[in-house]
Scaffold this active site. Structure first.
Site, PDB file in Angstrom:
ATOM      1  N   SER A 130     -16.430 -43.852  46.504  1.00 19.01           N
ATOM      2  CA  SER A 130     -16.550 -44.754  45.363  1.00 19.01           C
ATOM      3  C   SER A 130     -16.421 -44.033  44.027  1.00 19.01           C
ATOM      4  CB  SER A 130     -17.924 -45.422  45.437  1.00 19.01           C
ATOM      5  OG  SER A 130     -18.271 -45.983  44.195  1.00 19.01           O
ATOM      6  N   GLU A 132     -18.248 -44.586  41.707  1.00 16.93           N
ATOM      7  CA  GLU A 132     -19.626 -44.339  41.258  1.00 16.93           C
ATOM      8  C   GLU A 132     -20.004 -42.863  41.421  1.00 16.93           C
ATOM      9  OE1 GLU A 132     -22.371 -46.421  39.917  1.00 16.93           O
ATOM     10  OE2 GLU A 132     -20.473 -47.226  39.246  1.00 16.93           O
ATOM     11  N   TYR A 154     -27.362 -44.880  44.944  1.00 15.44           N
ATOM     12  CA  TYR A 154     -26.119 -45.270  45.624  1.00 15.44           C
ATOM     13  C   TYR A 154     -25.037 -44.195  45.421  1.00 15.44           C
ATOM     14  CZ  TYR A 154     -21.647 -47.611  46.353  1.00 15.44           C
ATOM     15  OH  TYR A 154     -20.380 -47.915  46.768  1.00 15.44           O
TER      16      TYR A 154
HETATM   17  P1  GDR Z   1     -20.742 -51.437  40.041  1.00 17.10           P
HETATM   18  O1  GDR Z   1     -20.541 -53.033  40.052  1.00 17.10           O
HETATM   19  O2  GDR Z   1     -22.143 -51.054  39.794  1.00 17.10           O
HETATM   20  O3  GDR Z   1     -19.704 -50.884  39.099  1.00 17.10           O
HETATM   21  O4  GDR Z   1     -20.383 -51.027  41.536  1.00 17.10           O
HETATM   22  P2  GDR Z   1     -21.351 -54.223  39.380  1.00 17.10           P
HETATM   23  O5  GDR Z   1     -20.404 -55.360  39.333  1.00 17.10           O
HETATM   24  O6  GDR Z   1     -22.672 -54.458  40.026  1.00 17.10           O
HETATM   25  O7  GDR Z   1     -21.671 -53.679  37.890  1.00 17.10           O
HETATM   26  C1  GDR Z   1     -20.639 -53.398  36.962  1.00 17.10           C
HETATM   27  C2  GDR Z   1     -21.221 -53.166  35.582  1.00 17.10           C
HETATM   28  O8  GDR Z   1     -21.699 -54.405  35.060  1.00 17.10           O
HETATM   29  C3  GDR Z   1     -22.966 -54.178  34.406  1.00 17.10           C
HETATM   30  N1  GDR Z   1     -23.742 -55.421  34.357  1.00 17.10           N
HETATM   31  C4  GDR Z   1     -24.169 -56.132  35.408  1.00 17.10           C
HETATM   32  N2  GDR Z   1     -23.961 -55.935  36.741  1.00 17.10           N
HETATM   33  C5  GDR Z   1     -24.494 -56.853  37.597  1.00 17.10           C
HETATM   34  N3  GDR Z   1     -24.285 -56.685  38.908  1.00 17.10           N
HETATM   35  N4  GDR Z   1     -25.238 -57.925  37.158  1.00 17.10           N
HETATM   36  C6  GDR Z   1     -25.459 -58.154  35.816  1.00 17.10           C
HETATM   37  O9  GDR Z   1     -26.106 -59.116  35.452  1.00 17.10           O
HETATM   38  C7  GDR Z   1     -24.889 -57.220  34.899  1.00 17.10           C
HETATM   39  N5  GDR Z   1     -24.876 -57.124  33.543  1.00 17.10           N
HETATM   40  C8  GDR Z   1     -24.186 -56.040  33.227  1.00 17.10           C
HETATM   41  C9  GDR Z   1     -23.603 -53.103  35.276  1.00 17.10           C
HETATM   42  O10 GDR Z   1     -24.689 -52.489  34.566  1.00 17.10           O
HETATM   43  C10 GDR Z   1     -22.405 -52.193  35.521  1.00 17.10           C
HETATM   44  O11 GDR Z   1     -22.211 -51.328  34.441  1.00 17.10           O
HETATM   45  C11 GDR Z   1     -19.363 -51.663  42.302  1.00 17.10           C
HETATM   46  C12 GDR Z   1     -19.889 -51.810  43.738  1.00 17.10           C
HETATM   47  O12 GDR Z   1     -18.996 -52.601  44.490  1.00 17.10           O
HETATM   48  C13 GDR Z   1     -20.034 -50.453  44.405  1.00 17.10           C
HETATM   49  O13 GDR Z   1     -20.403 -50.636  45.774  1.00 17.10           O
HETATM   50  C14 GDR Z   1     -18.680 -49.734  44.316  1.00 17.10           C
HETATM   51  O14 GDR Z   1     -18.777 -48.465  44.904  1.00 17.10           O
HETATM   52  C15 GDR Z   1     -18.246 -49.623  42.867  1.00 17.10           C
HETATM   53  O15 GDR Z   1     -18.175 -50.910  42.292  1.00 17.10           O
HETATM   54  C16 GDR Z   1     -16.877 -48.969  42.744  1.00 17.10           C
END
Ligand code: GDR
Length: 330
Positions: A130, A132, A154
Site C-alpha cells: 500500500s 500508506e 496499518y
Molecule cells: P486511506 O483512505 O486512509 O488513504 O487508505 P480513506 O478513504 O479512509 O482516507 C483518505 C483520506 O481522507 C481523510 N478523511 C476521511 N477519511 C475517512 N475514511 N472518513 C472521513 O470522514 C474522513 N475525513 C477526512 C483521511 O484522514 C485520509 O487522509 C486507503 C485504504 O483503502 C487502505 O487500505 C489502502 O492501503 C490505501 O487507501 C492505499
C-alpha cells in the site's frame, strides 16, 4: 484437454476481491475465495453475486487453516488481498491489525512454502502492498525506491508484510510480488472510506434523506484511481518471467476538498460547504498528507495504464449511489 489456471484470493469479500474474481473468471481461471468465520453474511453475498467462486474456509490468523485452504484449492496463483484495511480503525485495533495485515502474510508465505514446495510449478504469490507505507513522504512522487515512513498501525503492518514478501523471494527463491497500490475506489468501495462516504452522502442529500456530511481532515491529498483498472495490474505482475514490485497509481493527486467539489457537482448540488461539517472524531492521530505515485515501472514493464480518470471515477460513484439509494428508499 485445456487445464484451467487456479487462483486463490484472500479478501474475496472486499472491493478488490470482487473485481479480481470477476477479472480472473473472464480470463478462464477457476477462482477460489478464502472466507473466515461461521455464517459470514459477506460470504453469502459472494455466493449470490459470483456463483463461479468456490469458497474455502480459512483465516489469516490461523496457519493450519491456510495450509488446508492451499491443499483444497491447489492454486497456481495466490492473491493476498485480505487485511484489516481501514487505516482509522487500525489506531483502535492495532494488535489485530498487526496480526492480520502483517503476520497474516508471513503465515501465508510459510503455508505456500510448505504446500507448494513439492510442486513442479511454484505457486505465484501477490501481496497487496500500500501507498500508506510511504506515509510521511520522503520524496514526491513516490516510486518503488522511495523509503517507507508509515504513519499508522496499518501502515506499519503493511511495511512488515511488504518486507517479509521481499525476504521470502530472496531467501527461498519464491515467486512473490508486491503491488504498491495507491488509493483505488469505485461503487464497490466500503462506506467507511472517504470517497464512498462522500458519494453516498451526496446521493442521500440529493434525495433529501440526509442533511449534512461530517468529515475529518479536508486537506489530505490522495492519488485516487479506479479499482477495476488496478486488479489488472495485480494479474499482470504474476504473468511476468520474474517476480518484482510495482507502484500502481495514476500520477495525479487531489485534495478531499477537490473530491467534494466534483462529487456535489455530479449531483447538481451547488456549494458543498453548506452541507459539510468537520468533526475531530474523524481526524487521525497521525495523518498522511500527500500521496502521488509514479507508475512508470508498471507502465514500461507490465504495459499497464489506468483507464478511468478522477472526475469520471467520482461521477460513476455518485451515479451508482443515486441509483442505490433510490432503490433502498422504495
Ligand atoms: P486511506 O483512505 O486512509 O488513504 O487508505 P480513506 O478513504 O479512509 O482516507 C483518505 C483520506 O481522507 C481523510 N478523511 C476521511 N477519511 C475517512 N475514511 N472518513 C472521513 O470522514 C474522513 N475525513 C477526512 C483521511 O484522514 C485520509 O487522509 C486507503 C485504504 O483503502 C487502505 O487500505 C489502502 O492501503 C490505501 O487507501 C492505499
Amino acid at each position: 484437454m485445456v487445464v484451467m489456471a487456479r487462483a486463490l484470493i484472500t479478501g474475496i469479500t472486499g472491493q478488490d476481491g470482487r473485481h479480481l474474481a470477476e477479472f480472473l473468471h473472464t480470463k478462464g481461471y477457476e477462482v477460489f475465495g478464502l472466507v473466515k468465520g461461521q455464517n459470514n453474511p459477506k460470504a453469502e453475498s459472494i455466493r449470490d453475486e459470483f456463483p463461479f467462486v468456490q469458497l474455502v474456509p480459512g483465516d489469516l490468523a490461523d496457519f493450519s487453516s491456510l495450509v488446508s485452504a492451499l491443499e483444497m484449492s491447489q492454486p497456481d496463483e495466490v492473491y493476498n488481498l485480505g487485511a484489516i484495511s481501514f487505516v482509522a480503525m487500525s489506531f483502535n485495533q492495532a494488535e489485530l491489525t498487526g496480526n492480520i495485515t502483517g503476520l497474516g502474510v508471513l503465515r501465508m508465505l510459510e503455508a505456500i512454502r510448505l504446500v507448494g514446495g513439492a510442486r513442479k510449478n511454484p505457486i505465484r504469490f501477490y501481496q497487496a502492498s500500500s501507498s500508506e507505507m510511504f506515509g510521511k513522504v520522503r520524496e514526491t512522487p513516490q516510486t518503488e525506491m522511495t523509503p517507507f515512513h508509515p504513519r499508522s498501525p496499518y501502515g506499519v503492518a503493511k511495511v512488515f508484510a511488504h518486507d517479509i514478501t521481499v525476504n521470502y523471494r530472496e531467501s527461498y527463491d519464491m515467486f512473490a510480488c508486491s503491488g504498491i497500490l495507491f488509493n483505488h475506489e469505485g461503487p464497490r468501495r466500503g462506506l467507511e472510506f472517504v470517497t464512498r462516504k462522500i458519494t453516498n452522502s451526496v446521493a442521500r442529500i440529493k434525495l433529501g434523506v440526509q442533511s449534512e456530511l461530517v468529515l475529518g481532515n479536508l486537506e489530505a491529498k490522495r492519488d485516487w484511481g479506479y479499482a477495476g483498472d488496478y486488479v489488472e495490474a495485480m494479474w499482470m505482475m504474476l504473468q511476468q518471467p520474474k517476480p518484482d514490485d510495482f507502484v500502481v497509481a495514476t500520477g495525479k493527486s487531489h485534495s478531499i476538498e477537490q473530491l467534494l467539489e466534483v462529487a456535489f457537482a455530479a449531483a447538481d448540488l451547488k456549494d458543498w460547504r453548506q452541507y459539510v461539517r468537520q468533526d475531530q472524531r474523524f481526524f487521525r492521530p497521525a495523518e498522511v498528507d500527500l500521496l502521488i505515485g509514479d507508475a512508470t515501472k508498471a507502465k514500461t514493464k507490465l504495459g499497464w495504464q489506468p483507464k478511468v480518470g478522477f472526475n469520471e471515477l467520482i461521477e460513476m460513484m455518485v451515479r451508482h449511489d443515486i441509483d442505490y439509494e433510490t432503490k433502498r428508499a422504495k
